[in-house]
Design a protein around this motif. Structure first.
Motif, short mmCIF file in Angstrom:
data_model
loop_
_atom_site.label_atom_id
_atom_site.label_comp_id
_atom_site.label_asym_id
_atom_site.label_seq_id
_atom_site.Cartn_x
_atom_site.Cartn_y
_atom_site.Cartn_z
N HIS A 26 0.68 -1.31 -0.05
CA HIS A 26 0.05 -0.08 0.00
C HIS A 26 0.82 1.03 0.07
O HIS A 26 0.44 2.34 -0.70
N GLU A 27 1.86 1.33 0.56
CA GLU A 27 2.95 2.23 0.62
C GLU A 27 3.23 2.98 -1.05
O GLU A 27 3.13 4.16 -0.83
N VAL A 32 2.57 7.09 -4.60
CA VAL A 32 3.35 7.07 -5.94
C VAL A 32 2.45 6.65 -6.96
O VAL A 32 2.30 7.12 -8.27
N TYR A 33 1.90 5.40 -6.87
CA TYR A 33 1.16 4.78 -8.09
C TYR A 33 0.04 5.58 -8.30
O TYR A 33 -0.17 5.78 -9.36
N ARG A 86 0.01 7.80 5.22
CA ARG A 86 0.29 8.95 4.21
C ARG A 86 0.84 10.12 4.97
O ARG A 86 1.65 10.65 4.36
N GLU A 87 0.75 10.35 6.22
CA GLU A 87 1.41 11.58 6.88
C GLU A 87 2.92 11.21 7.12
O GLU A 87 3.88 11.90 6.62
N LYS A 88 3.27 9.95 7.37
CA LYS A 88 4.64 9.55 7.43
C LYS A 88 5.42 9.70 6.12
O LYS A 88 6.51 10.09 5.72
N PHE A 89 4.51 9.09 4.97
CA PHE A 89 5.09 9.16 3.50
C PHE A 89 5.44 10.72 3.06
O PHE A 89 6.32 11.05 2.89
N GLU A 90 4.44 11.72 3.57
CA GLU A 90 4.67 12.98 3.26
C GLU A 90 6.02 13.49 3.90
O GLU A 90 6.80 14.17 3.46
N ALA A 91 5.99 13.03 5.04
CA ALA A 91 7.40 13.47 6.04
C ALA A 91 8.62 13.11 5.58
O ALA A 91 9.56 13.94 5.67
#
Lengths: 165, 150
Positions: A26-27, A32-33, A86-91
């Motif tokens: 899911h990451e 990105v996908y 999503r938050e961790k990804f954005e960070a």
């Protein structure tokens, strides 16, 4: 984690070059996908799609995961959790993007050039903005594709301080 | 009397609804209420990089190129990566005007004013679509000419 489906794959290493593999988590799938799907590298008038592996090299842990799921417990532990929301990804996105930019900068945008060949570009068929830049900075080798074309496949992180922004 | 009014109304309504079904051009076209009509083909964005005349002095200039997937949000502003003060030498794009650096009291700021950050609020691309309705706009110069001739 959605990577549960490959038990039956013998040709695991080939499989890791596919879109299904890269979007198995899911990451990758939800960040990105999802973003890639709005861009010209996903659908276009020519019908040529750039897959993840056309632009990226696999993670250094990809092989391990693909070879043996059990052996990679610690890999899972280390890797997952870094961007699982999503938050961790954005960070973390700026850091991940920086790694890709420096890789592409170092290899003179090799992956882009595998499909886009400077020698085959017909400037008369490009827009003025494009041919102006391609016939100068790019032609002289002062700049490479990724210097000017950041964010062509995914959304950009906070670009404060990035050269050219 | 009463029944006469009602029947006239009913008649008028029947005529009207028949009319609505067949003759009135609506945005949804022929498609029934429970159907999706076929959308018209998308028109092409003009990408010639040639500046267009402004129709009046305060008109925000239209964008003479494609802006597909140009990101303008909290993270970054793709337009400014060519049009900001610091970027124009390299990009040779026109710099955003000084008004974009002013707050609403007319004070100059060091960087683009937040109220001017979202370029698409005022600047738009143009496509090759044929206008759906005519436009009766008259350039001020032409108006003045007419007046002077009188």
């Amino acid at each position: 984690m959605g990577v549960m489906f490959w038990g039956g794959f013998n040709t695991a290493l080939e499989f890791t070059n596919t879109e299904e593999f890269c979007t198995g988590c899911h990451e990758m799938r939800e960040n990105v996908y999802a973003e890639l799907q709005d861009t010209i590298h996903f659908t276009n008038r020519s019908g040529v799609r750039a897959k993840c592996s056309d632009c990226h090299v696999p993670h250094d842990w990809t092989d391990k995961i693909a070879r043996k799921m059990q052996a990679s417990k610690e890999v899972w532990g280390k890797v997952f959790g870094t961007i699982d929301t999503r938050e961790k990804f954005e960070a973390k996105r700026r850091e991940l993007a920086e790694r890709e930019w420096s890789r592409l900068k170092a290899n003179d945008s090799l992956e882009c050039r595998n499909c886009h060949n400077y020698d085959f570009m017909d400037f008369t068929r490009q827009s003025k903005r494009a041919s102006d830049q391609h016939s100068t900075a790019l032609a002289k080798g002062e700049k490479t594709c990724i210097d000017c074309h950041k964010g062509i496949a995914h959304q950009l992180p906070d670009m404060t301080g990035v050269e050219g922004w | 009397m009463k029944s006469f009014i009602i029947s006239t109304l009913v008649m008028a309504f029947t005529v009207f609804s028949a009319f609505a079904q067949d003759d009135i051009a609506t945005l949804r076209g022929e498609a029934g209420l429970n159907q999706e009509g076929a959308p018209p083909a998308m028109s092409k964005v003009l990408n010639k990089d040639i500046k267009r005349k402004r129709n009046y002095p305060m008109q925000p200039p239209t964008i003479p190129h494609k802006i597909d997937n140009y990101q303008v949000d909290l993270n970054t502003n793709k337009c400014l990566s060519c049009h900001s003060r610091k970027r124009t030498e390299e990009s040779q794009a026109p710099m955003i005007s000084v008004t974009h650096y002013m707050d609403r009291d007319g004070n100059f700021l060091a960087d683009v004013s937040p109220r001017r950050y979202f370029c698409g609020q005022c600047h738009v691309i143009q496509t090759d679509a044929n206008p759906l309705v005519g436009n009766e706009f008259i350039d001020i110069d032409d108006l003045l000419k007419v007046e002077q001739a009188q």
